[in-house]
Design an enzyme around this catalytic site. Structure first.
Site, PDB file in Angstrom:
ATOM      1  N   ARG A  49       7.093  -6.171   2.071  1.00 26.48           N
ATOM      2  CA  ARG A  49       6.398  -4.900   1.808  1.00 26.48           C
ATOM      3  C   ARG A  49       5.045  -5.093   1.146  1.00 26.48           C
ATOM      4  NH1 ARG A  49       9.741  -4.550   4.797  1.00 26.48           N
ATOM      5  NH2 ARG A  49      11.615  -3.246   4.829  1.00 26.48           N
ATOM      6  N   SER A  59      11.798   5.220   1.394  1.00 23.10           N
ATOM      7  CA  SER A  59      12.432   4.472   0.296  1.00 23.10           C
ATOM      8  C   SER A  59      11.526   4.440  -0.921  1.00 23.10           C
ATOM      9  CB  SER A  59      12.742   3.039   0.750  1.00 23.10           C
ATOM     10  OG  SER A  59      13.688   3.040   1.800  1.00 23.10           O
ATOM     11  N   GLU A  98       8.578   0.977  -4.265  1.00 24.76           N
ATOM     12  CA  GLU A  98       7.970   0.676  -2.970  1.00 24.76           C
ATOM     13  C   GLU A  98       6.932   1.739  -2.642  1.00 24.76           C
ATOM     14  OE1 GLU A  98       9.416   0.707   1.678  1.00 24.76           O
ATOM     15  OE2 GLU A  98      10.615  -0.427   0.244  1.00 24.76           O
TER      16      GLU A  98
END
Length: 302
Positions: free
Chosen positions: A174, A224, A294
């Protein structure tokens, strides 16, 4: 700021709005105003606009479809550049595809899978843009953007455009180099493989159905909220702590998937931030695990 707005308008470079609420441009439907909101109508217009913005010495940042974004209630200082419809081109050359940063990732996966190209099956149901997916190295089901990106055209903070190879993007979980160097992905070149069209479409549908059945897309959300602190999974840690359904103001930890925070009505960014802090505190106390966000949190507090 008004002078810069007039310059951008007079050049006909795209949509220019003053004090535009960013809740209109995020999937969480949360966010205060941008001092100046600009949506370029082409890559060339973006390049010209950046020269005006940097000359004015005004801070700026880019957004895509706002699907991995929490904008503070105080909004964002300077210029918010939305990479949208003006940068949604798609060119094909053999197994290589050049796609604009504003192109929908879901649409891209569908279009290219129907042509029998494999590599984007993981992205089924990810509600972001190509530019945002490159920025975050978006992924699911064991794959991510680093698996298919060949190179990216990046607009640097000084207004220059330069190509970054896959290796130069410094991808990890990520994460990409763009999160640290301030660059904006304007265009991506993807290297895909031809395969069995029926099998590819079947995999795409399976991944899309999985998201639909396990994630709360019937409410405004940002995807998320936390990165998985491997080998643990954030959603499992949150659920095992008994936090599912916990609310602060109009923000609620989803009953469907604990790593999602949904806007049940008129949630403020501060409601979400308070929930994030509560989750992090509980997970640390109960499991001894630090979990990091995130979702990208940007803007000024009131």
């Amino acid at each position: 700021m008004n002078t810069l707005a007039e310059q951008l308008r007079s050049e006909g470079l795209g949509k220019v709005l003053v004090n535009e609420p960013l809740k209109n441009h995020t999937t969480l439907k949360i966010g205060g105003p941008a001092d100046l909101f600009f949506e370029p109508n082409s890559t060339e217009s973006l390049e010209k606009a950046m020269k005006l913005i940097t000359a004015a010495k005004v801070p700026f940042r880019a957004i895509g479809r706002g699907s991995n974004l929490l904008v503070a209630d105080g909004g964002i200082e300077g210029v918010v550049i939305k990479l949208g419809d003006g940068l949604d081109h798609l060119y094909e050359e053999g197994d290589e595809f050049t796609v604009g940063a504003g192109y929908s990732l879901v649409k891209l996966a569908t279009v290219l899978s129907r042509k029998g190209y494999s590599g984007l099956e993981f992205s089924a149901g990810i509600p972001g843009s190509v530019g945002g997916a490159v920025f975050m190295n978006a992924g699911a089901h064991g794959a991510d953007m680093s698996c298919i990106l060949k190179k990216a055209l990046v607009l640097m903070p000084n207004g220059d455009l330069r190509w970054f190879t896959k290796e130069e993007m410094d991808f990890s979980y990520r994460t990409s180099i763009l999160q640290s160097n301030g660059g904006i992905c304007v265009e991506a070149v993807l290297d895909l493989k031809q395969g069995n069209k029926e099998e590819i479409m079947q995999e795409l549908k399976k991944n899309k159905d999985y998201r639909r059945n396990t994630q709360p897309w019937n409410f405004p959300c940002c995807g998320s909220v936390f990165r998985n602190p491997l080998p643990h999974y954030a959603g499992q840690l949150i659920e095992s702590s008994g936090l599912k359904g916990t609310s602060v103001g109009g923000a609620q930890i989803s009953e469907m998937h604990a790593n999602f925070i949904v806007n049940t009505g008129n949630a403020k960014a501060q409601d979400v931030l308070d929930l994030i802090a509560l989750i992090q505190k509980e997970i640390k106390e109960r499991h001894g695990v630090n979990i990091e966000t995130e979702v990208e949190i940007i803007g000024r507090k009131n």
